[in-house]
Structure formats: structure tokens, C-alpha cells
Design an enzyme around this catalytic site. Structure first.
Site, short mmCIF file in Angstrom:
data_model
loop_
_atom_site.label_atom_id
_atom_site.label_comp_id
_atom_site.label_asym_id
_atom_site.label_seq_id
_atom_site.Cartn_x
_atom_site.Cartn_y
_atom_site.Cartn_z
N HIS A 207 -8.03 -5.42 -0.03
CA HIS A 207 -6.79 -4.65 0.00
C HIS A 207 -5.62 -5.41 0.62
CE1 HIS A 207 -4.20 -1.21 -0.07
NE2 HIS A 207 -4.10 -1.14 1.24
N SER B 130 0.83 -1.20 0.00
CA SER B 130 0.00 0.00 0.00
C SER B 130 0.88 1.26 0.00
CB SER B 130 -0.94 -0.04 1.21
OG SER B 130 -1.97 0.90 1.07
N ASP C 74 -10.10 -4.63 -4.52
CA ASP C 74 -9.49 -3.63 -3.64
C ASP C 74 -10.22 -2.30 -3.83
OD1 ASP C 74 -7.88 -1.86 -2.24
OD2 ASP C 74 -6.01 -2.76 -2.93
#
Length: 295
Positions: free
Chosen positions: A269, A122, A239
Site C-alpha cells: 500500500h 490513499s 495492495d
């Protein structure tokens, strides 16, 4: 205007930390294999979380003979700094590279020719991308899990971006966005663990941090064609927090000869924290990719 949340670090005596360029104590830990390491992998966690959440992956890799090292970003976890705030996204990149060089210098027993890898999830994926771009040749390969690459046009309209820029200047600690925790994983126990983790910051994104992230995304998108290093790029098809289209754009524009994109159907995610039968697939892919480049 809210009072900034500041951590004194509260690092236990037996933990490890280094002091960054701003004088903050940065917590980090190692997962050490039983025998001489075959490779070294540096972990880079996402926004609001901390490095200990990667213990399952790191432990698996250590069992495979890989030395794993990772730090809590400044303002995260057990590191010092205002909670989830920065003046420039590159503070995270700077601290990561400081750790990498420190570990390389402190490990005389590690063969200098063993490969060094970088893993980022991320926000940590964005940090990893910039670090690898800034230091060509430092890493033998980069592994990216749902990395931030492009701005979500639905969440970042021109009006909202202007508002964030103004707010970041006047009220840098003001929260301007929140997270739907259910978007993290299909496993409700993993979502619950995230919410109840005292080292996870769950109050939302702040104005100054959001502006720093927007600026970093602009730089990343402009430099995608400069990517030439080997990579494994992973993203969940469901996601809702970081667009998989960003990973697809990176894969299309990068100039790497050794590049792999994996889109996992219906994953959310945190692909490493999906229900075990699904997260195990990701871990196996990571191990296989590394093994092919170590041996």
C-alpha cells in the site's frame, strides 16, 4: 459507547497552523527550497497518519526547487479534533482548499504563473480527487498514490454497509474495522515505525468516519468521467488495503489527455515506504513527472 479521543492540538509554539471553518486549529508545515520556487506542491496524507511522514519525499522535492506544503487533517497528527473522525468527508477537502488559497495569498514573492500541483495518498488521494474536481484550473496536475476510488466488495458487503450506517448513527466513535499493518509495506522497519509513531492512530476505523468514506467513494466513482486534469496515478500490485482496480477504473474513465498510470509489481500500500531500492523508483518517477511539467 467509548469516549471520543480529542486532541487539544498540542502544536508547538514555533509550528504553523490555521483555524478551519469549525474553529479547529489545523497544523501544517512547509518545505522551502533555497531559492525562489519553481513550483508549489500540496501534500495530502492518508487516514490515521500525519504529514510529517512525507518528510523524505518533501525534502527531495524542495531540493529540486519545489515549495512543498501539507497539513494534518482535522482529527489527525497535531491538528485539533476528535481522532480520525469527521461529520462529512468534505471537511478534509474544505480544509485543504483553505490552505491552498491561504498559501497563494501569503506568498507575494512567488511568481503567480508557476505551476501548482497536488499529491494525495490513499484517503488523501480521495481528498485530492474531490478538491481538483471542485476547483478546475487550480492545479496544473495531480499525483495520486494508491487513492481510494472504489469500495472493496469483500470488506463492504451490503450487510456490513447497513451495519455501519446504523452504528454510525447510534455509536459514531465505535471501531468497526482494523488494519493489518503488514499490508502497509514489505519493509518491516517501516511497519514498525508506523506502529510506534505516537502521531499515528492505530486503533482502527470508526463507524461515522467509515460511513463518511463510503459516501465519498460513491461521489468519486460517479464523477470519474469529469476528470480532465493531468495526473500521475501510482499503485502497488499487491495492495491489500486499497484496490488497484479503483485506479485502473479511474484511468479508464477519466477524460484527461495527459494521464499516466503506473502499477508497481509486488509493491504494497505505501509505495513510498517500501524497501529503499523500491521506494526510490517511485520518488524518481514523481520527480521526473513533475520536471517534465515544470520546465
Amino acid at each position: 459507547m467509548e469516549t471520543p479521543e480529542v486532541s487539544s492540538g498540542s502544536v508547538p509554539r514555533d509550528s504553523t497552523h490555521f483555524t478551519n471553518a469549525d474553529g479547529h486549529k489545523i497544523y501544517y508545515r512547509r518545505w522551502v527550497p533555497q531559492h525562489a520556487p519553481r513550483a508549489v506542491l500540496f501534500l495530502c496524507h492518508g487516514v490515521a497518519e500525519h504529514i510529517e511522514r512525507y518528510n523524505p519525499l518533501a525534502s527531495t522535492l524542495a531540493d529540486k526547487g519545489i515549495l512543498v506544503v501539507g497539513n494534518d487533517h482535522v482529527g489527525h497528527g497535531k491538528s485539533e479534533g476528535i481522532r480520525v473522525d469527521c461529520r462529512n468527508f468534505r471537511e478534509y477537502v474544505r480544509d485543504l482548499l483553505q490552505l491552498v488559497h491561504m498559501v497563494k495569498d501569503e506568498q507575494p514573492n512567488i511568481q503567480s504563473d508557476i505551476p501548482h500541483f497536488l499529491f494525495g495518498h490513499s484517503m488523501g488521494g480521495g481528498v485530492a480527487i474531490l478538491a481538483a474536481l471542485d476547483s478546475p484550473g487550480l492545479f496544473s496536475g495531480v499525483l495520486l498514490s494508491a487513492p481510494i476510488v472504489i469500495i472493496n466488495p469483500e470488506q463492504a458487503t451490503s450487510f456490513k454497509i447497513c451495519l455501519v450506517r446504523a452504528t454510525a448513527l447510534l455509536f459514531p466513535q465505535l471501531h468497526v474495522g482494523s488494519l493489518n499493518f503488514d499490508h502497509l509495506s514489505r519493509d518491516p522497519e517501516q511497519v514498525k515505525a508506523y506502529i510506534n509513531d505516537p502521531l499515528v492512530y492505530t486503533r482502527g476505523m470508526k463507524a461515522r468516519w467509515s460511513l463518511c468514506a463510503l459516501n465519498a467513494l460513491q461521489e468519486i466513482e460517479e464523477r470519474l468521467r469529469d476528470i480532465t486534469w493531468p495526473y500521475l496515478l501510482m499503485h502497488g500490485s499487491d495492495d491489500q488495503l486499497v484496490l488497484k482496480e479503483g485506479s485502473e477504473m479511474l484511468h479508464e474513465k477519466s477524460q484527461s489527455e495527459d494521464k499516466t498510470l503506473k502499477i508497481y509489481p509486488d509493491y504494497r500500500h505505501e509505495i513510498l515506504n517500501e524497501p529503499k531500492e523500491y521506494s526510490d523508483v517511485v520518488v524518481n518517477d514523481i520527480v521526473s513527472w513533475l520536471e517534465e511539467r515544470i520546465s
